[in-house]
Design a protein around this motif. Sequence first.
Motif, PDB file in Angstrom:
ATOM      1  N   GLU A 228       0.831  -1.205   0.000  1.00  0.00           N
ATOM      2  CA  GLU A 228       0.000   0.000   0.000  1.00  0.00           C
ATOM      3  C   GLU A 228       0.862   1.249   0.000  1.00  0.00           C
ATOM      4  OE1 GLU A 228      -2.345  -0.649   3.472  1.00  0.00           O
ATOM      5  OE2 GLU A 228      -4.021  -1.538   2.350  1.00  0.00           O
ATOM      6  N   SER A 229       1.947   1.193   0.746  1.00  0.00           N
ATOM      7  CA  SER A 229       2.871   2.332   0.795  1.00  0.00           C
ATOM      8  C   SER A 229       3.503   2.588  -0.568  1.00  0.00           C
ATOM      9  CB  SER A 229       3.950   2.072   1.847  1.00  0.00           C
ATOM     10  OG  SER A 229       4.896   3.109   1.856  1.00  0.00           O
ATOM     11  N   ASN A 232       0.846   4.149  -2.824  1.00  0.00           N
ATOM     12  CA  ASN A 232       0.582   5.543  -2.455  1.00  0.00           C
ATOM     13  C   ASN A 232       1.730   6.458  -2.858  1.00  0.00           C
ATOM     14  OD1 ASN A 232      -1.905   4.926  -1.333  1.00  0.00           O
ATOM     15  ND2 ASN A 232      -1.065   4.533   0.709  1.00  0.00           N
ATOM     16  N   ASP A 236       1.402   9.562  -5.316  1.00  0.00           N
ATOM     17  CA  ASP A 236       1.867  10.878  -4.866  1.00  0.00           C
ATOM     18  C   ASP A 236       2.885  11.468  -5.839  1.00  0.00           C
ATOM     19  OD1 ASP A 236       0.244  10.713  -2.663  1.00  0.00           O
ATOM     20  OD2 ASP A 236       1.831  10.032  -1.292  1.00  0.00           O
TER      21      ASP A 236
END
Length: 647
Positions: A228-229, A232, A236
Amino acid sequence: MAVADIKLISIVGLVEHFDQAVGVLGKSHVFHPDEVSDFYSSTKNFEHMPSGNVFADPLAELRNSLELAKFPLKYIDVDDFKISDEELIGGSKKICSEIDLLINDVASAGMKLNDIKQDILRAKHFIGLNVKFDDLAKCKYIKSCFGRLPKESYGKLSNYDDNPFVNFFVCSEEENYYWGVYITPREYEDKIDRIFSGLYFEQCDISGLDATPKEYYDKLTKELPDYESRYNKAVDALNKYKQDNKLNILKYYSMLSQLSLFSTIKSKALTYHGKGFCIVGWIPKEYTEKLKGELEKIESVETEFVDGKDELKHSPPVRLKNNFFFRPFEFYTEMFGVPRYNEIDPTPFVAMTYVVLFGIMFADVGHGIVLSIAGLLMWKLKRMKIGKILVPCGITSAIFGCIFGSVFGFEHMLDPLYKALFGFEEKPIEVMAPSMTNYIIYFAVGIGIVLLIAAIIMGIYSKFKQKNPGEAIFGVNGICGLVFYTALVGGIVCQLLLGIPIMSVGYVLGLIVLPLILLYIREPLIKLVNGNKNWMPEKPGEFLVDNFFELFEVLLSYVTNTMSFLRVGAFVLVHAGMMEVVFVMAEMSGGIGYWIIVVLGNFVVLGLEALLVAIQVLRLEYYEMFSRFYTGDGRPYEPVRLNDNNA
């Protein structure tokens, strides 16, 4: 409220100033380019300017990348953005490359994140099994298949009770599926696999997993935050790039769009021996002085303007110009076709007749108000052009609803209003009364007669405006046609309905027979009046026979066009009849069912009747009235302009 005045503009200059002239024309947003070769009798020493659109592919590539990145596309002013074509194309490719790389990172991270989420869900279904997946997969004599089976299929397993190897072990269940495993000896696996395939078993891949379902589930759950990081961070990074480079991206996009669009001007221009250039096009009259001033600031450039009415042979493009009430109905005019430059604009006529006919055929106060609100929402929320048309149609429907006394099908709701204002005990017009039917039919036909006469008069005016006096005088929709139709209808009405004996011998011979004879021989008369020296028919016998059948068709068209307006009265009766059916059904239900049926019935009638009335009125406009005065084969005014259609 007519066709806007337009002018033909011719621009000449030296080739080295060609791009400057194109830039001024394109940025004016009012220039409609035309083929230069169409305006010269001889183009022997002319050739097309080298105008290949080198910006089309880079623009398409950039637009595609920006759309994938969900970048909001819009145009900005790029007059101060000075850059060479090579730098522009190179810069746009660099932007595409950078965005595509970031998009790929997002897609890759998203795919991995989605895969691990799906694996977690699958592993969760088998947590109750205290055995490693890989151990089962390595078994030499048995085969294990993990997956899900529809609950409907699970019930069919009883059909295989005589086969000891058709067993499905349930581990968990969902709303429509059982998750579990079936185990079969290797020697029967093909047969068992076919059985479960026929039962719509969906297998999930668990090969290479040296862990129990619980161990595998715990492992994936711990790894999930990391995936998930990564996702993201990729998102971003893309968003940061879009934000940091927003202005630069829009500059490249706007400049590419502008230059790509300007290529349409270049493609129509001609050059003389590669030294001079010539551009021809059209602009609205009110922009003449401004554009002339901008162009003549360019060294070597000269301009010439000619009124559109003096260039009719080149079919000047048409721009409709109407006030705020008539403007929405340009949508219907343009659907049929824009007028010629020297033809009348039918939009005001359409606007007035359409809303009146619609109101009569859809007469109901409640339905009219709802229709107006619906039309307003269609325009405000969805920018649907038909929405702006429905608003005045709903208003006229409510007005005629007041006359006929109908409110959501309640035919006597307005009786107190009639009594208070006029002293009537009930509404004066009872649509469903047998005695009223004939009056409604006469009223509908009367409307048709008036509108057809108005259409013929407009046709006469249009023909005179187009300098075609022969057709205006002797044509079917000319003065002869008008006299014949008006005299015939007037005579029948006075003689049969009003009891006025005006059908005398002189009346019949002078106003009916004579115009009919002139219509019969109209072709040579039209040619004669228009100054055609070869006005006599080459084969008189063939001419007389052909025109006899044509005259019969003309007479038939007068009858059919008039009778078509019976549908106006028919829809008045249809509305009342449909609502009467709704109330009969409601009364049969009683109680709360009464109001449910009334409300639902109103919605059904409103939607169905609004659609039918809109189509039928448009049919009357196009087929009965337009055929009398309008051709609609003009050329629409389409200036070179950046707008949403280019985005």
